[in-house]
Write a protein that holds these residues in place. Structure first.
Motif, short mmCIF file in Angstrom:
data_model
loop_
_atom_site.label_atom_id
_atom_site.label_comp_id
_atom_site.label_asym_id
_atom_site.label_seq_id
_atom_site.Cartn_x
_atom_site.Cartn_y
_atom_site.Cartn_z
N GLN A 52 0.72 -1.24 0.01
CA GLN A 52 -0.06 0.01 0.08
C GLN A 52 1.01 1.15 -0.08
O GLN A 52 0.52 2.24 -0.64
CB GLN A 52 -1.00 -0.07 1.27
CG GLN A 52 -2.21 -0.91 1.20
CD GLN A 52 -2.97 -0.64 2.48
OE1 GLN A 52 -3.40 0.45 2.77
NE2 GLN A 52 -3.14 -1.75 3.10
N ALA A 53 1.93 1.19 0.88
CA ALA A 53 2.96 2.30 1.08
C ALA A 53 3.44 2.88 -0.51
O ALA A 53 3.52 3.78 -0.77
CB ALA A 53 4.06 2.02 1.71
N GLY A 54 3.60 1.75 -1.31
CA GLY A 54 4.09 2.16 -2.80
C GLY A 54 5.40 2.71 -2.88
O GLY A 54 6.17 3.03 -1.95
N ASP A 55 5.68 2.74 -3.99
CA ASP A 55 7.19 3.06 -4.35
C ASP A 55 7.18 4.49 -5.07
O ASP A 55 8.24 5.33 -5.13
CB ASP A 55 7.93 2.23 -5.19
CG ASP A 55 8.44 0.74 -4.32
OD1 ASP A 55 8.71 1.18 -3.36
OD2 ASP A 55 8.39 -0.17 -5.05
N CYS A 56 6.07 4.65 -5.80
CA CYS A 56 6.00 5.93 -6.69
C CYS A 56 4.52 6.34 -6.68
O CYS A 56 3.76 5.48 -6.68
CB CYS A 56 6.67 5.73 -8.10
SG CYS A 56 6.42 4.36 -8.86
N THR A 57 4.22 7.66 -6.86
CA THR A 57 2.94 8.11 -7.10
C THR A 57 2.84 9.07 -8.17
O THR A 57 3.93 9.74 -8.61
CB THR A 57 2.71 9.02 -5.68
OG1 THR A 57 3.30 10.22 -5.50
CG2 THR A 57 2.50 8.06 -4.56
N ALA A 58 1.67 9.36 -8.67
CA ALA A 58 1.48 10.26 -9.74
C ALA A 58 0.03 10.84 -9.78
O ALA A 58 -0.82 10.27 -8.76
CB ALA A 58 1.71 9.73 -10.98
N ASN A 59 0.03 11.90 -10.28
CA ASN A 59 -1.58 12.55 -10.19
C ASN A 59 -2.13 12.50 -11.56
O ASN A 59 -1.71 12.64 -12.53
CB ASN A 59 -1.45 14.03 -9.74
CG ASN A 59 -2.69 14.68 -9.40
OD1 ASN A 59 -3.30 14.31 -8.43
ND2 ASN A 59 -3.30 15.47 -10.27
N LEU A 60 -3.34 11.87 -11.47
CA LEU A 60 -4.32 11.92 -12.69
C LEU A 60 -5.19 12.90 -12.23
O LEU A 60 -6.14 13.04 -11.44
CB LEU A 60 -4.94 10.45 -12.71
CG LEU A 60 -6.02 10.41 -13.97
CD1 LEU A 60 -5.21 10.47 -15.18
CD2 LEU A 60 -6.76 9.17 -13.91
N LYS A 61 -5.56 13.68 -13.43
CA LYS A 61 -6.60 14.89 -13.64
C LYS A 61 -7.71 14.49 -14.38
O LYS A 61 -7.60 14.00 -15.50
CB LYS A 61 -6.03 16.04 -13.89
CG LYS A 61 -6.90 17.14 -13.81
CD LYS A 61 -6.46 18.62 -14.18
CE LYS A 61 -7.34 19.60 -13.89
NZ LYS A 61 -7.84 19.80 -12.34
N ILE A 62 -9.05 14.34 -13.81
CA ILE A 62 -10.13 13.86 -14.69
C ILE A 62 -10.87 15.43 -14.83
O ILE A 62 -11.07 16.20 -13.96
CB ILE A 62 -11.01 12.85 -13.88
CG1 ILE A 62 -10.46 11.77 -13.61
CG2 ILE A 62 -12.39 12.74 -14.58
CD1 ILE A 62 -11.19 10.70 -12.57
N THR A 63 -11.19 15.69 -16.12
CA THR A 63 -11.53 17.02 -16.62
C THR A 63 -13.12 16.76 -16.93
O THR A 63 -13.63 15.90 -16.99
CB THR A 63 -10.96 17.50 -17.58
OG1 THR A 63 -11.08 16.76 -18.82
CG2 THR A 63 -9.31 17.93 -17.08
N ARG A 64 -13.60 18.06 -17.00
CA ARG A 64 -15.20 18.13 -17.35
C ARG A 64 -15.08 17.69 -18.96
O ARG A 64 -15.80 16.95 -19.47
CB ARG A 64 -15.90 19.33 -17.10
CG ARG A 64 -16.01 19.50 -15.44
CD ARG A 64 -16.77 20.83 -15.20
NE ARG A 64 -16.91 20.67 -13.68
CZ ARG A 64 -17.77 20.23 -13.03
NH1 ARG A 64 -18.63 19.48 -13.45
NH2 ARG A 64 -17.97 20.50 -11.67
N GLY A 65 -14.45 18.57 -19.49
CA GLY A 65 -14.41 18.53 -21.10
C GLY A 65 -13.52 17.64 -21.82
O GLY A 65 -12.63 17.15 -20.94
N THR A 66 -13.50 17.63 -23.06
CA THR A 66 -12.44 16.76 -23.68
C THR A 66 -11.06 17.59 -23.78
O THR A 66 -10.86 18.52 -23.72
CB THR A 66 -12.68 16.89 -25.10
OG1 THR A 66 -14.00 16.27 -25.34
CG2 THR A 66 -11.82 15.85 -25.87
N VAL A 67 -10.15 16.50 -23.07
CA VAL A 67 -8.72 17.09 -22.81
C VAL A 67 -7.80 17.35 -24.21
O VAL A 67 -8.22 16.79 -25.06
CB VAL A 67 -7.92 15.92 -22.11
CG1 VAL A 67 -6.51 16.35 -21.89
CG2 VAL A 67 -8.34 15.70 -20.78
#
Length: 775
Positions: A760-775
């Motif tokens: 669970q602690a993990g070795d690496c992280t990243a951020n995913l952004k979910i948007t309203r409109g088409t990216v």
């Protein structure tokens, strides 16, 4: 038998054949098809010449001028009282199954074949059946491909004997470890349980409807639908005190995965949700299961569960009508469904609903190919049951189910310097104690105990000495003294302790096969159906044994064989190394021996958190975010070992996490677009081993509160020392959507934290952004 009727015509579609047959049936014959009233072991008796069908069986056939299904023809255990002296072995099973089908074909007007249903929660519960690790260990393998192969072997054994439907526990999620049936759960996480459910269905049935007709496939009937693992207070069949959001987030994903995999059936649960018993819950059995998900299989009742509805209805006919209306298609042992003819004639039950249930039962029989050939090759069982291919896959499943919890000072694997090894404990040399509940009578010499596994694998010249030391819940001063004397002269002690679901003839059983235990009465059985506990600690004799062994000052390796997550808080400090072996099945002793001596590198990861105390519950990892895990004034809220934990004899690292794309719109997710999560995993140690790459998400912006973290992907990979490999996991709508405030399943705009690693602690992280409109 109407041999020229259209329903015998193979050229017609299944639907056409079903409708033709249904149109020819009398009310009595229809009622016969939805009943599964008798215990299968009462359908025969052993004679000097083989197997003879009983008058009780013939009476059941006459009752409905046919028989919908026969449960447990091959079941063998203390409840059925079937042994090798009076039961059906693998060699004779097809003959018995064929006798059943032949009698029904020749002695009923329509000749409708019988569904033979069998228990296979961890292998076929029959004489000679191969028993695999229980589900709590299966979940700890995190290896869906291996388990699909294993379940394929289970199906081949059952179908070779002449049966068609496998009752398999896949749907219960372990949120309450005091529950005696904890061993039947894949773990505490819905995503992991759903993945394993898919493997079970595909292994038993195959991946296409056509495969169901093959001589090595059976119909998967999943149990229990739904939330039986959330029983209030851990009491079997107790109410599930949950709301709709928890129901949908935690307990329904397993069955939904089963439906998508093509499962042919499910069994309703004993419990109730919000005051509605599952067998009367139309919203569940029809609304969600069929109308929302499109399920087309059968719903089977649990044993005498429909009769429990009498507390609501007052009579059997009304209870049958209530269950039928909710969506139950096939009974199990109850009286209620036997009254359906009278219920229809009295206007209490809708004949159209009876027709609906009959259609579903008949459809399954046609899809299994039983109308075209209900008989089984009487020579094939000798090839399939107990095959070497199954044994090897079963051994691998046992190896991968075992979790190395701790290994201080690299005590394991045991080296050649340990010339005298003391194996101590009640779970060292009892094969039944490592098999779990729903276990068939075992022949002498089948499988390997922990002691036998150690003796097989230990280096030449190593002296292995043994004493049980205590029982599971009992013990004597003499047993303790013997164990201490044996351990005193050893270089290292392997302490094989834990729990037991071993049933025996000295325990009384209720009508459902659950042990009848008296509060406070001593019993060596401390897990299994009907064996719920208030205290998750091991029995005091085992705790005393562990304390006294530790006082000798020897290195101690704990091997905990168990079916539920025991609270090991007072055991853990006494052991330099600790293995959690769950109930590892017939090959479990061999697997333990291989891991202890380093022939196999442990790769299991906990599928359920291990608590510190019963008073700490619940301790599941995916709790709701309140700033920090809630604790107590006198005890932390953290478990002793958490979900996803598991050590290895080597080390691994995950690096280079990349999301493609790093942003995606909610609309794109709803249209089927997915996010690729790429990471490189590397073996940084000096030993080959398997790592489970785990992917967790945390929704940082949501309209409802979210868990602190949620498993949404995993992959198990084998790596040589220094080897690296790119692992690609995917996230789509199923993984990123939530049940919103208005109970819609949607992906909401916002940020989601992605964590990847071997825990669970993990070795690496990243951020995913979910948007309203088409990216």
């Amino acid at each position: 038998m109407e041999k020229e009727a259209a329903y015998w015509n193979k050229a017609l579609t299944v639907e056409e054949r079903v409708e033709d047959l249904l149109g020819r049936m009398t009310l009595k014959e229809k009622v016969g098809q939805v009943n599964q009233h008798m215990y299968g072991w009462n359908a025969y008796k052993r004679t000097a010449d083989g197997i003879e069908l009983t008058e009780a069986f013939k009476s059941e056939v006459a009752f409905g001028d046919g028989m919908g299904a026969l449960y447990g023809l091959f079941r063998a255990d203390p409840w059925s009282a079937v042994t090798y002296e009076n039961g059906i072995t693998a060699a004779n099973s097809a003959k018995a199954a064929n006798a059943v089908q032949r009698y029904v074909r020749e002695n009923t007007r329509l000749g409708i074949p019988v569904l033979l249903s069998e228990e296979c929660p961890h292998g076929h519960q029959a004489l000679d059946g191969t028993l695999i690790p229980t589900n709590i260990g299966i979940g700890s393998t995190w290896n869906t491909e291996l388990m699909e192969r294993v379940y394929g072997h289970v199906a081949a054994e059952i179908r070779a004997r002449g049966a068609h439907v496998g009752l398999i526990s896949t749907l219960d999620v372990l949120r309450e470890p005091r529950w005696g049936r904890s061993e039947e759960c894949y773990g505490e996480d819905p995503y992991l349980a759903a993945r394993m459910t898919t493997s079970a269905v595909r292994g038993l049935q195959g991946s296409t409807p056509e495969e169901l007709r093959q001589p090595d496939r059976i119909a998967a009937l999943l149990k229990h639908f739904v939330a039986q693992g959330a029983a209030l207070g851990g009491r079997n069949s107790g109410p599930a005190g949950i709301g709709e959001r928890e129901l949908r987030e935690i307990h329904l994903p397993g069955m939904q995965a089963g439906v998508r995999a093509g499962a042919q059936g499910c069994m309703a649960a004993y419990n109730e949700i919000d005051g509605i018993p599952c067998h009367a819950n139309k919203q569940l059995l029809t609304g969600i299961l069929r109308e929302e998900w499109g399920f087309e299989g059968i719903v089977m009742a649990d044993g005498v569960a429909i009769d429990r509805l009498l507390s609501m209805t007052g009579d059997y006919e009304s209870a049958a009508a209530l269950a039928l209306s909710a969506g139950v298609d096939l009974s199990l042992w109850d009286t209620s469904f036997t009254t359906l003819e009278a219920a229809v004639e009295a206007g209490k039950a809708d004949p159209a609903l009876l027709d609906r249930a009959v259609r579903r039962v008949l459809k399954l029989k046609f899809e299994l190919g039983l109308f075209d050939n209900p008989f089984t090759d009487e020579n094939i069982a000798s090839e399939k049951v107990g095959s070497e291919a199954f044994r090897l896959d079963n051994l691998q499943a046992a190896r991968e189910s075992i979790v190395l919890l701790k290994n201080e000072g690299a005590l394991l694997p045991l080296g050649k310097q340990y010339r005298r090894i003391a194996v101590i404990g009640p779970n060292a040399d009892n094969i039944y104690n490592q098999l779990g509940d729903y276990t068939s009578t075992q022949p002498p010499g089948k499988g390997a105990t922990v002691l036998e596994g150690i003796r097989r694998i230990a280096p030449a010249g190593t002296e292995i000495v043994y004493a049980p030391g205590s029982g599971i819940r009992s013990g004597t001063p003499e047993q303790l003294r013997e164990a201490l004397d044996v351990a005193a002269g050893a270089d290292v002690v392997v302490l094989a302790i834990g729990g037991s679901s071993t049933r025996n003839f000295d325990i009384r059983f209720d009508t459902n096969g659950a042990a009848i235990t008296t509060s406070g009465a001593p019993s060596e059985m401390d897990c299994g159906e009907g064996v719920d506990v208030a205290d998750l600690r091991l029995g005091e004799p085992q705790r005393e044994l562990a304390r006294r062994i530790a006082e000798l000052g020897k290195p101690v390796v704990g091997v905990v064989v168990q079916g539920r997550p025991h609270a090991l808080t007072d055991i853990d400090p006494l052991c330099g190394a600790l293995l959690c072996a769950w109930y590892p099945g017939q090959e479990g002793g061999q697997a333990v021996g291989e891991i202890l001596f380093g022939h196999v590198n442990p790769s299991g990861k906990l599928a359920v958190s291990l608590p510190r105390s019963s008073g700490q519950l619940p301790v599941y990892y995916n709790y709701k975010d309140g700033g920090s895990r809630p604790g107590y004034f006198d005890l932390t809220g953290n478990p002793l070992y958490t979900f996803g934990h598991g050590l290895s004899y080597t080390s691994f690292a995950c690096e280079g996490l990349v999301l493609q794309p790093a942003a995606i719109s909610a609309e794109e997710l709803e249209q089927g677009e997915r996010v690729s999560v790429k990471v490189t995993v590397r073996n940084t140690g000096g030993t080959a081993g398997q790592e489970v790459v785990q992917l967790y998400v945390k929704d940082l912006e949501a309209s409802v509160t979210r868990p602190v973290t949620e498993l949404k992907g995993f992959s198990k990979v084998m790596l040589q020392p220094g080897e690296s490999r790119e692992v690609v996991l995917e996230l789509g709508l199923e993984e990123l959507a939530i049940w919103t405030a208005d109970m819609a399943f949607k992906a909401e705009p916002g940020n989601v934290r992605i964590t990847v690693g071997g825990s669970q602690a993990g070795d690496c992280t990243a951020n995913l952004k979910i948007t309203r409109g088409t990216v």
